[in-house]
Enzyme design. Structure first.
Site, PDB file in Angstrom:
ATOM      1  N   LYS A 113     -19.828  21.063  35.192  1.00 31.79           N
ATOM      2  CA  LYS A 113     -20.989  20.688  36.027  1.00 31.79           C
ATOM      3  C   LYS A 113     -22.130  21.687  35.908  1.00 31.79           C
ATOM      4  CE  LYS A 113     -19.379  20.852  40.222  1.00 31.79           C
ATOM      5  NZ  LYS A 113     -18.011  21.293  40.011  1.00 31.79           N
ATOM      6  N   ARG A 139     -13.158  31.218  31.573  1.00 31.17           N
ATOM      7  CA  ARG A 139     -14.565  31.347  31.973  1.00 31.17           C
ATOM      8  C   ARG A 139     -14.905  32.793  32.322  1.00 31.17           C
ATOM      9  NH1 ARG A 139     -16.929  27.103  36.081  1.00 31.17           N
ATOM     10  NH2 ARG A 139     -15.466  27.950  37.590  1.00 31.17           N
ATOM     11  N   ARG A 186     -14.761  35.419  37.652  1.00 32.40           N
ATOM     12  CA  ARG A 186     -14.988  35.210  39.080  1.00 32.40           C
ATOM     13  C   ARG A 186     -13.667  35.328  39.826  1.00 32.40           C
ATOM     14  NH1 ARG A 186     -18.311  29.631  39.291  1.00 32.40           N
ATOM     15  NH2 ARG A 186     -16.808  29.294  40.934  1.00 32.40           N
ATOM     16  N   ARG A 202      -8.494  25.419  44.606  1.00 33.17           N
ATOM     17  CA  ARG A 202      -9.762  24.686  44.452  1.00 33.17           C
ATOM     18  C   ARG A 202      -9.510  23.256  43.987  1.00 33.17           C
ATOM     19  NH1 ARG A 202     -12.765  28.489  40.565  1.00 33.17           N
ATOM     20  NH2 ARG A 202     -14.532  27.067  40.692  1.00 33.17           N
ATOM     21  N   ARG A 226     -19.916  18.312  48.618  1.00 34.60           N
ATOM     22  CA  ARG A 226     -18.492  18.448  48.285  1.00 34.60           C
ATOM     23  C   ARG A 226     -17.611  17.816  49.353  1.00 34.60           C
ATOM     24  NH1 ARG A 226     -19.197  23.457  44.965  1.00 34.60           N
ATOM     25  NH2 ARG A 226     -17.277  23.884  43.854  1.00 34.60           N
TER      26      ARG A 226
HETATM   27  P1  AMP Z   1     -18.959  26.544  42.468  1.00 38.31           P
HETATM   28  O1  AMP Z   1     -19.716  27.619  41.778  1.00 38.31           O
HETATM   29  O2  AMP Z   1     -19.745  25.284  42.629  1.00 38.31           O
HETATM   30  O3  AMP Z   1     -17.607  26.300  41.854  1.00 38.31           O
HETATM   31  O4  AMP Z   1     -18.682  27.076  43.964  1.00 38.31           O
HETATM   32  C1  AMP Z   1     -17.941  28.236  44.200  1.00 38.31           C
HETATM   33  C2  AMP Z   1     -17.473  28.289  45.629  1.00 38.31           C
HETATM   34  O5  AMP Z   1     -18.606  28.291  46.519  1.00 38.31           O
HETATM   35  C3  AMP Z   1     -16.628  27.112  46.085  1.00 38.31           C
HETATM   36  O6  AMP Z   1     -15.254  27.227  45.720  1.00 38.31           O
HETATM   37  C4  AMP Z   1     -16.832  27.172  47.581  1.00 38.31           C
HETATM   38  O7  AMP Z   1     -16.089  28.221  48.173  1.00 38.31           O
HETATM   39  C5  AMP Z   1     -18.304  27.545  47.682  1.00 38.31           C
HETATM   40  N1  AMP Z   1     -19.158  26.329  47.679  1.00 38.31           N
HETATM   41  C6  AMP Z   1     -20.102  25.984  46.753  1.00 38.31           C
HETATM   42  N2  AMP Z   1     -20.675  24.826  47.061  1.00 38.31           N
HETATM   43  C7  AMP Z   1     -20.081  24.411  48.212  1.00 38.31           C
HETATM   44  C8  AMP Z   1     -20.214  23.260  49.025  1.00 38.31           C
HETATM   45  N3  AMP Z   1     -21.077  22.274  48.713  1.00 38.31           N
HETATM   46  N4  AMP Z   1     -19.435  23.172  50.139  1.00 38.31           N
HETATM   47  C9  AMP Z   1     -18.564  24.144  50.484  1.00 38.31           C
HETATM   48  N5  AMP Z   1     -18.361  25.243  49.743  1.00 38.31           N
HETATM   49  C10 AMP Z   1     -19.119  25.387  48.618  1.00 38.31           C
END
Ligand code: AMP
Length: 241
Positions: free
Chosen positions: A23, A137, A182, A193, A98
């Site tokens: 994404k 990653r 990360r 996740r 989400r």
């Molecule tokens: P990502 O980089 O999109 O994988 O997001 C990393 C982490 O940020 C996720 O595992 C959540 O802990 C938090 N996060 C990002 N976007 C959201 C969202 N829309 N709702 C809740 N938590 C989020």
């Protein structure tokens, strides 16, 4: 390739898909091509955590455990970002919404602004593949760069010492800062996740399908191949095909 057909409404796009589906990479490419900003709530939250702001400190514990940050926090962040002037012509949302409450809040925000036309692209990649992608990653440790790579496709290694349990093994080809894994890309956090994705985010596929705005895109394959499919899906959706 042809450009996106001109639209009379802003080009508001959501990229859906499991963690590790690509994404972020695809949102970045799409945003560049379409000339609208990419909005990654994950990037915003990571930057806030690195800066040690109150929201960042609150979010960090959820993120590192692979859990979702509470809706009220993330909805506020997304609403604030969408209201910025650079989003007037559209945006590519990456990692938001989400949950169903987030999707409903987004719908209300867009309706209130008179922008009810959404294009939702769902990147389809199976769990085995996303686990493989996430474990390789690496991200740039400089939050202002935040470039993302995979160990399989990085140029020649440039070793760095191990630091604080993170894998510091190479430098960012963009800015030269160290690349790190990360904390939420560690194995147990990834399993968590994926559980969260299937439980809370996957229902959004039905939500947007029932609204007639969802397009599925095969997310397997190399970056360029997926980018071509994403672009074609966007063109078809923006053209009403
Ligand atoms: P990502 O980089 O999109 O994988 O997001 C990393 C982490 O940020 C996720 O595992 C959540 O802990 C938090 N996060 C990002 N976007 C959201 C969202 N829309 N709702 C809740 N938590 C989020």
């Amino acid at each position: 390739m042809a450009s996106v057909p001109p639209t009379v409404v802003p080009l508001d796009v959501i990229l859906l898909g499991p963690p590790g589906s690509g994404k972020g990479t695809q949102a970045q490419l799409l945003a560049q091509r379409a000339g609208v900003p990419q909005i990654s709530t994950g990037d915003i939250l990571r930057a806030a955590a690195a800066a040690g702001t109150p929201i960042g400190r609150r979010a960090k514990q959820y993120m590192e455990a692979g859990k979702l940050v509470p809706d009220e926090v993330v909805i506020g962040i997304a609403q604030e970002r969408i209201a910025q002037p650079d989003c007037a012509r559209g945006f590519i949302l990456d990692g938001f919404p989400r949950t169903l409450p987030q999707a409903e809040a987004l719908e209300k925000t867009l309706q209130a602004a008179g922008r009810s036309v959404l294009i939702v692209l769902d990147l389809d990649v199976d769990d085995q593949q996303v686990t493989r992608r996430i474990s390789g990653r690496r991200v740039c440790s400089d939050p202002s760069c935040a470039a993302v790579y995979h160990v399989d496709t990085l140029p020649s290694p440039c070793p760095l010492p191990e630091g604080e349990g993170r894998v510091r093994e190479r430098r960012c080809p963009e800015c030269g800062a160290g690349l790190v894994q990360r904390a939420d890309d560690a194995e147990e956090a990834v399993r968590q996740r994926l559980r969260v994705y299937h439980g809370q985010t996957e229902p959004l596929i039905d939500y947007y399908e029932s609204r007639g705005v969802l397009r599925r895109v095969n997310g397997e394959g190399d970056i360029e191949e997926v980018a071509r499919r994403v672009w074609e899906a966007l063109q078809a959706a923006a053209g009403g095909a």
